[in-house]
Design an enzyme around this catalytic site. Structure first.
Site, PDB file in Angstrom:
ATOM      1  N   GLY A   1      -4.194   9.713   9.441  1.00 38.73           N
ATOM      2  CA  GLY A   1      -5.319   8.895   8.623  1.00 38.73           C
ATOM      3  C   GLY A   1      -6.052   8.101   8.771  1.00 38.73           C
TER       4      GLY A   1
ATOM      5  N   GLY B   1      -9.047   3.880   8.722  1.00 36.10           N
ATOM      6  CA  GLY B   1      -9.019   4.344  10.032  1.00 36.10           C
ATOM      7  C   GLY B   1     -10.471   4.214  10.589  1.00 36.10           C
TER       8      GLY B   1
ATOM      9  N   ASN C   1      -0.156  -1.131   5.727  1.00 36.50           N
ATOM     10  CA  ASN C   1       0.346  -2.163   4.811  1.00 36.50           C
ATOM     11  C   ASN C   1       1.770  -1.883   4.376  1.00 36.50           C
ATOM     12  OD1 ASN C   1      -2.138  -3.043   4.483  1.00 36.50           O
ATOM     13  ND2 ASN C   1      -2.645  -1.868   2.708  1.00 36.50           N
TER      14      ASN C   1
ATOM     15  N   LYS D   1       1.421 -10.050   6.871  1.00 31.59           N
ATOM     16  CA  LYS D   1      -0.058  -9.479   6.049  1.00 31.59           C
ATOM     17  C   LYS D   1       0.394  -8.809   4.968  1.00 31.59           C
ATOM     18  CE  LYS D   1      -2.600  -6.706   5.667  1.00 31.59           C
ATOM     19  NZ  LYS D   1      -3.557  -5.125   6.388  1.00 31.59           N
TER      20      LYS D   1
ATOM     21  N   ASN E   1      -1.305  -8.857   1.287  1.00 34.30           N
ATOM     22  CA  ASN E   1      -1.768  -7.998   0.551  1.00 34.30           C
ATOM     23  C   ASN E   1      -0.881  -8.818  -1.193  1.00 34.30           C
ATOM     24  OD1 ASN E   1      -0.695  -5.194   3.015  1.00 34.30           O
ATOM     25  ND2 ASN E   1      -2.582  -5.487   2.055  1.00 34.30           N
TER      26      ASN E   1
ATOM     27  N   SER F   1      -7.391  -1.702  -0.944  1.00 38.51           N
ATOM     28  CA  SER F   1      -7.633  -0.505  -0.720  1.00 38.51           C
ATOM     29  C   SER F   1      -6.525   0.124  -1.670  1.00 38.51           C
ATOM     30  CB  SER F   1      -6.204  -0.216   0.246  1.00 38.51           C
ATOM     31  OG  SER F   1      -5.316  -1.253   0.492  1.00 38.51           O
TER      32      SER F   1
ATOM     33  N   GLU G   1       0.120   1.612  -2.949  1.00 36.73           N
ATOM     34  CA  GLU G   1       1.341   1.714  -2.507  1.00 36.73           C
ATOM     35  C   GLU G   1       2.524   0.368  -2.659  1.00 36.73           C
ATOM     36  OE1 GLU G   1      -0.384   2.924   2.272  1.00 36.73           O
ATOM     37  OE2 GLU G   1      -1.251   1.064   0.869  1.00 36.73           O
TER      38      GLU G   1
END
Length: 319
Positions: free
Chosen positions: A7, A12, A103, A186, A190, A258, A270
């Site tokens: 990915g 990445g 994430n 984390k 997000n 993102s 996501e």
């Protein structure tokens, strides 16, 4: 170390470029033929605080071309985890480790179902990346921490070796004996910015200029912290302000989350693994999460409208 980035989008590629420049054999796997071809032809163009440069990388759409590696770093979108890993089993040999730096929550269980729990490691990274064009990224590595660990909290030689490799490549990496807490740390970051920028379309700089949005972010993070406390998760911070500050630390004002990048590309997000995870855990432990539930609903509404537009456009195209 031979490493595959499963990915290799913006994030990445940012991590892969650093590891490549650190002297490792790194394979960047992405299903976008245009992105891979650009990297094969011209190298990966990396823009960061040091300027712009091209990094010669191995890039492919095929796991078989890369072959067995020492480490697979998983950075696909959450909803693609199972299919992506099952489609990349040519990377996995007897000693291969699989590290999720995605994430949200829950990817480790998905990966364990595919490759076995004994080879799965968990981690979280604050490194940032923005895709400018195929084969061209903006990278935010400097000063951004990465945490990795064994699922059972043990400090092992294999996870220490990965941390040493990352650190030698300029990726500030520590081994955590509380990786579940680290994952929640984390998640809070997000939760603070992703859905808010997705609903507003704002960059980090614009978001941090709006006091009303900061108040909403802190409320969402406070809910998530209450859920973590009810679940017995040990967090490193007790103040929602910390997650808000950490989210934008070291990133340019033009950086986009993102989640916003996904929506701008016409892709689903996501959200179910981020704010949605807070809502699910809240229901499980009896903690109300109205702010996060509202943010989930707003992003779902945007995704629905986006999907309807795409469907209408495809129906109107001549055959």
């Amino acid at each position: 170390m031979k490493i595959a980035i499963l990915g290799a989008g913006a994030l990445g590629c940012a991590i892969g470029a650093a590891l490549t420049e650190g002297g490792n054999e790194v394979w960047l796997l992405n299903r976008s033929a245009a992105h891979v071809e650009a990297m094969r032809r011209d190298g990966l163009q990396v823009d960061d605080t040091n300027g712009s440069r091209r990094v010669k990388v191995h890039a492919t759409t095929s796991a078989a071309e890369a072959g067995i590696v020492d480490l697979v770093v998983v950075l696909v979108k959450s909803f693609d985890t199972d299919a992506a890993m099952r489609g990349a089993l040519e990377l996995v040999g007897p000693e291969t480790l699989v590290l999720s730096l995605q994430n949200g929550l829950g990817h480790e269980d998905v990966l364990a179902d595919v490759v076995g729990r004994e080879r799965v490691l968990a981690g979280k990274t604050y490194v940032g990346g923005v895709m400018r064009n195929p084969g061209h990224i903006e990278s935010g590595v400097a000063g951004k921490a990465t945490h990795i660990g064994e699922l059972d909290g043990r400090i092992t030689s294999r996870v220490n070796a990965i941390a040493e490799t990352f650190n030698a490549s300029g990726l500030d990496t520590t081994v955590s004996a509380n990786i579940v807490g680290t994952m929640w740390d984390k998640l809070l970051v997000n939760v603070a910015t992703g859905a808010l920028t997705g609903t507003t379309g704002l960059t980090y700089g614009q978001l941090y200029d709006e006091p009303l949005l900061k108040a909403a972010a802190l409320a969402a993070v406070a809910e998530a912290m209450a859920v973590a406390e009810a679940a017995g998760v040990a967090l490193s911070a007790v103040d929602p302000e910390r997650a808000w500050t950490l989210a934008g630390e070291g990133l340019s004002s033009a950086f986009k989350t993102s989640m916003l990048q996904s929506l701008e590309k016409g892709s689903i997000t996501e959200i179910d693994f981020i704010n949605g995870a807070v809502v699910r855990w809240g229901q499980r432990h009896g903690v109300p999460t109205p702010v996060n539930a509202t943010l989930v609903a707003c992003i779902k509404g945007i995704e629905r409208a986006m999907g309807d537009r795409q469907h209408t456009t495809s129906c109107m195209e001549p055959e």
